[in-house]
Design a protein around this motif. Sequence first.
Motif, PDB file in Angstrom:
ATOM      1  N   ASP A  82       0.860  -1.179   0.000  1.00 42.22           N
ATOM      2  CA  ASP A  82       0.000   0.000   0.000  1.00 42.22           C
ATOM      3  C   ASP A  82       0.897   1.229   0.000  1.00 42.22           C
ATOM      4  O   ASP A  82       1.704   1.411   0.918  1.00 42.22           O
ATOM      5  N   PRO A  83       0.819   2.093  -0.997  1.00 43.61           N
ATOM      6  CA  PRO A  83       1.736   3.242  -1.067  1.00 43.61           C
ATOM      7  C   PRO A  83       1.545   4.259   0.048  1.00 43.61           C
ATOM      8  O   PRO A  83       2.345   5.189   0.175  1.00 43.61           O
ATOM      9  N   ARG A  84       0.507   4.055   0.874  1.00 44.47           N
ATOM     10  CA  ARG A  84       0.307   4.947   2.015  1.00 44.47           C
ATOM     11  C   ARG A  84       1.106   4.505   3.233  1.00 44.47           C
ATOM     12  O   ARG A  84       1.104   5.173   4.269  1.00 44.47           O
ATOM     13  N   VAL A  85       1.813   3.365   3.127  1.00 43.92           N
ATOM     14  CA  VAL A  85       2.543   2.814   4.262  1.00 43.92           C
ATOM     15  C   VAL A  85       3.725   3.716   4.637  1.00 43.92           C
ATOM     16  O   VAL A  85       4.181   4.518   3.827  1.00 43.92           O
ATOM     17  N   TYR A  86       4.202   3.570   5.857  1.00 42.71           N
ATOM     18  CA  TYR A  86       5.325   4.324   6.409  1.00 42.71           C
ATOM     19  C   TYR A  86       4.943   5.768   6.732  1.00 42.71           C
ATOM     20  O   TYR A  86       4.851   6.154   7.894  1.00 42.71           O
ATOM     21  N   THR A  87       4.737   6.592   5.688  1.00 35.65           N
ATOM     22  CA  THR A  87       4.581   8.034   5.922  1.00 35.65           C
ATOM     23  C   THR A  87       3.310   8.622   5.335  1.00 35.65           C
ATOM     24  O   THR A  87       3.015   9.796   5.580  1.00 35.65           O
ATOM     25  N   ASP A 117       6.670  10.421  -1.121  1.00 34.30           N
ATOM     26  CA  ASP A 117       8.089  10.092  -1.167  1.00 34.30           C
ATOM     27  C   ASP A 117       8.461   9.028  -0.134  1.00 34.30           C
ATOM     28  O   ASP A 117       9.602   8.936   0.308  1.00 34.30           O
ATOM     29  N   ALA A 118       7.490   8.211   0.257  1.00 33.14           N
ATOM     30  CA  ALA A 118       7.762   7.132   1.210  1.00 33.14           C
ATOM     31  C   ALA A 118       8.802   6.170   0.626  1.00 33.14           C
ATOM     32  O   ALA A 118       8.769   5.861  -0.572  1.00 33.14           O
ATOM     33  N   PRO A 119       9.725   5.671   1.444  1.00 31.50           N
ATOM     34  CA  PRO A 119      10.810   4.804   0.951  1.00 31.50           C
ATOM     35  C   PRO A 119      10.338   3.361   0.731  1.00 31.50           C
ATOM     36  O   PRO A 119      10.763   2.433   1.415  1.00 31.50           O
ATOM     37  N   LEU A 120       9.469   3.180  -0.232  1.00 29.72           N
ATOM     38  CA  LEU A 120       8.855   1.878  -0.464  1.00 29.72           C
ATOM     39  C   LEU A 120       9.831   0.844  -1.004  1.00 29.72           C
ATOM     40  O   LEU A 120       9.582  -0.359  -0.917  1.00 29.72           O
ATOM     41  N   GLY A 121      10.933   1.304  -1.552  1.00 29.85           N
ATOM     42  CA  GLY A 121      11.895   0.383  -2.131  1.00 29.85           C
ATOM     43  C   GLY A 121      12.450  -0.610  -1.130  1.00 29.85           C
ATOM     44  O   GLY A 121      12.706  -1.770  -1.464  1.00 29.85           O
ATOM     45  N   PHE A 122      12.639  -0.167   0.106  1.00 28.79           N
ATOM     46  CA  PHE A 122      13.154  -1.071   1.134  1.00 28.79           C
ATOM     47  C   PHE A 122      12.207  -2.251   1.347  1.00 28.79           C
ATOM     48  O   PHE A 122      12.633  -3.397   1.490  1.00 28.79           O
ATOM     49  N   PHE A 178      -4.641   6.443 -10.784  1.00 26.26           N
ATOM     50  CA  PHE A 178      -3.303   6.113 -11.276  1.00 26.26           C
ATOM     51  C   PHE A 178      -2.367   7.314 -11.149  1.00 26.26           C
ATOM     52  O   PHE A 178      -1.180   7.160 -10.861  1.00 26.26           O
ATOM     53  N   SER A 179      -2.900   8.503 -11.356  1.00 27.29           N
ATOM     54  CA  SER A 179      -2.073   9.711 -11.347  1.00 27.29           C
ATOM     55  C   SER A 179      -1.766  10.226  -9.949  1.00 27.29           C
ATOM     56  O   SER A 179      -0.982  11.169  -9.803  1.00 27.29           O
ATOM     57  N   ASP A 180      -2.363   9.624  -8.918  1.00 30.78           N
ATOM     58  CA  ASP A 180      -2.107  10.077  -7.553  1.00 30.78           C
ATOM     59  C   ASP A 180      -0.606   9.970  -7.255  1.00 30.78           C
ATOM     60  O   ASP A 180       0.032   8.964  -7.575  1.00 30.78           O
ATOM     61  N   PRO A 181      -0.012  10.981  -6.624  1.00 25.06           N
ATOM     62  CA  PRO A 181       1.435  10.946  -6.351  1.00 25.06           C
ATOM     63  C   PRO A 181       1.886   9.726  -5.548  1.00 25.06           C
ATOM     64  O   PRO A 181       3.005   9.229  -5.754  1.00 25.06           O
ATOM     65  N   LYS A 182       1.058   9.228  -4.649  1.00 24.00           N
ATOM     66  CA  LYS A 182       1.442   8.040  -3.871  1.00 24.00           C
ATOM     67  C   LYS A 182       1.501   6.801  -4.762  1.00 24.00           C
ATOM     68  O   LYS A 182       2.397   5.965  -4.625  1.00 24.00           O
ATOM     69  N   VAL A 183       0.560   6.686  -5.683  1.00 22.05           N
ATOM     70  CA  VAL A 183       0.584   5.577  -6.629  1.00 22.05           C
ATOM     71  C   VAL A 183       1.795   5.699  -7.553  1.00 22.05           C
ATOM     72  O   VAL A 183       2.481   4.714  -7.847  1.00 22.05           O
ATOM     73  N   GLN A 184       2.076   6.914  -7.977  1.00 25.91           N
ATOM     74  CA  GLN A 184       3.250   7.135  -8.812  1.00 25.91           C
ATOM     75  C   GLN A 184       4.534   6.740  -8.091  1.00 25.91           C
ATOM     76  O   GLN A 184       5.464   6.192  -8.689  1.00 25.91           O
TER      77      GLN A 184
END
Length: 299
Positions: A86-91, A95-100, A122-128
Motif C-alpha cells: 500500500d503506497p500509504r505505508v510508512y509516511t 516520497d515514502a521509501p517503499l523500495g526497502f 493512477f495519477s495520484d502521487p502516492k501511486v506514482q
Amino acid sequence: MYLDIHTHIYKYPYPRPCSLQMDSRGYFEMFLNEEQMLARHDAMQIDRAVLLPINCPEVYVPQSVGEVIDIARASGGRFIPFCNVDPRVYTNTSDAPLGFLIEHYLKEGCKGVGEVMLPLAFSDPKVQNLLHFCNEFALPVIFHLSALVGHHYGLYDDPGMPQLASCLEKYPDVTFIGHGAAFWSEIGTLRAEEDRIGYPDYPVDGEGSVARLMRTYPNLWLDLSAKSGYNALARDKEYAVGFLNEFADRTMYGTDLCYFKEENRLAALLEGLRDAGRISPATFEKIAYRNAERLLGLL
C-alpha cells in the motif's frame, strides 16, 4: 494444466460483513484457505497459482504478505507469492521509501506486486511513487481498474484509460497486468460511459482502448480472471478469436477464485475455441500457462 495468475487465500478466513445470508453449508461468505483452494484447483486442472495478498482496508480485512509467503513455501511449488505494498505505508506521503519494503519481499521469494486495488487514481502521487519503485525492480504489477474515484476498490482511470497510458510510457520496465470490469469493458467501444461499471453484454461494435494500448505498449499484459475477463471474451466470441490470436503472447489465464460459490467458465471457453480450431494448441498453451511461466521466470 493451467497456471492461474490470480488467486486469493487467507490462512484464517474471516466472514464478510456484507454477506447477510448463510450459504447451503451454513457458513457466511468466507475466503478459501489453502487446503480448500488446492481442492478447487485440482478439480479445475490448475497446477500452479499466483497468490495475491489483499491490503485494501476500505473493503477487506488487510492481509500480511508474510502469510502469503508462508502458504506458498508450504505448498511444494503449487502457490507463487506476490507482495502487495500500500503506497500509504510508512509516511502516507508521495516520497515514502517503499523500495526497502519491496526489496525485502523480493528476497523472500515474491515474484511481483498486486493485486493493487486501493481507491486512488493512477495519477495520484502516492501511486506514482509505488510505480517508480516497481520500475526500479522491473516488476510485474497486477492492478484492478475502477471507473469510480474513491469508490469501493481499484485504481481509477478515465474512459479510454489515459492515466494508464501515461504510466505505461513513464514506467517501461513495469509489466502492467490489466484486470477488472472497468478495464475489460473497454475491449470494445463503449456505448455509454456507465458501461465501465459493469459487464456489457452487447457485441463489440468497434475496437476499444484495450487493443489500442496493447499495440502501443509492449509492457501491458492481460489477466483474464474473474467475470470481467470471461465476459470480455464471451460477449462477442468472433471478436475474441481475433483478439486472442493477436495478443496471444501477453494474455494469461486466471480465476480470481476467493469463495466456494464462484464459478469458472473461462477454461471451457478457451478449450472450446481450441477444440474448434479457432485458436491453435500453441496459442492455448501460451494463455493457459506458458506466458505466465515466462513472465515470472519459472521456466
